[in-house]
Design an enzyme around this catalytic site. Structure first.
Site: not given
Length: 232
Positions: A51, A123
């Site tokens: 992320d 992610e």
């Protein structure tokens, strides 16, 4: 994981040195919890890392791509690109949904198609790629998978033409508006959709895009630009 390694090598020229790290990126907490005795690692920590690097690289791209956009507009566009629904779409484009390890309960409840699980896995993969290679390799992957859709305008629709068309057509009462895919071309990770919009069964506009959503907007835009006379 061998099939996943083949997909990564053939489509993205990626070969992991640490195969265990790659496996962890695709291991959901539900699978790890069902196999506690094996002490299997899940992908939440890698998701945290992925992320962060995703936010950085997308921010850098937008900053350089749009030198005149104010901070607020850049933030909104970035949020559209990295939101759960978008990341899940990218995961599907890469065929990642096929390789996520889920617990039996999660699998039965449709977890493999859940946006949050797919987005998290995407992610986590970025985090694993960063650790196994470097930030340059992550950037290369993002520019191959994500940026083409950004540049195609998928996340920056200035006008919601679907809503605008609906408002124009329904000003005097409800009408049946439907969108349907005419054709799909290109590989799984880079498809192009042709869509038409129909009113009461009559085709009034067509559009093309790298996702069904974008193609529908283009079809609605086409119909609006033709004028209401062509829609009746």
């Amino acid at each position: 994981m061998k099939e996943l390694q083949t997909v990564l090598k053939n489509h993205f020229a990626i070969e992991f040195t640490d195969k265990k790290l790659l496996e962890t990126a695709f291991t959901h907490t539900s699978y790890a919890n069902e196999h506690r005795l094996l002490k299997i690692s899940h992908n939440e920590r890698l998701e945290f890392l992925g992320d962060a690097v995703l936010q950085l690289l997308i921010s850098e791209y937008l900053y350089k791509k749009y030198p005149k956009k104010p901070e607020g507009d850049l933030s909104k566009l970035r949020a559209m690109i990295v939101r759960e629904e978008s990341l899940a779409g990218f995961a599907r484009d890469c065929q990642f949904d096929q390789f996520i390890k889920l617990g039996k309960g999660e699998e039965k409840s449709g977890g493999r198609n859940r946006d949050t699980i797919l987005g998290d896995a995407f992610e986590a993969f970025l985090g694993a790629l960063l650790l196994d290679k470097d930030v340059a390799k992550v950037k290369e992957f993002i520019y191959q998978v994500m940026i083409p859709k950004v540049e195609a305008g998928e996340f920056e629709m200035i006008t919601d033409y679907k809503t605008h068309l609906q408002e124009l057509l329904q000003v005097n009462g409800d009408v049946a508006i439907r969108y349907q895919v005419i054709s799909e071309t290109g590989p799984a990770h880079d498809k192009v959709f042709d869509v038409e919009v129909l009113v009461e069964g009559k085709s009034i506009g067509q559009g093309q895009g790298r996702s069904k959503k974008l193609a529908e907007q283009e079809a609605a835009k086409n119909a609006v630009e033709k004028g209401l006379d062509s829609c009746i």
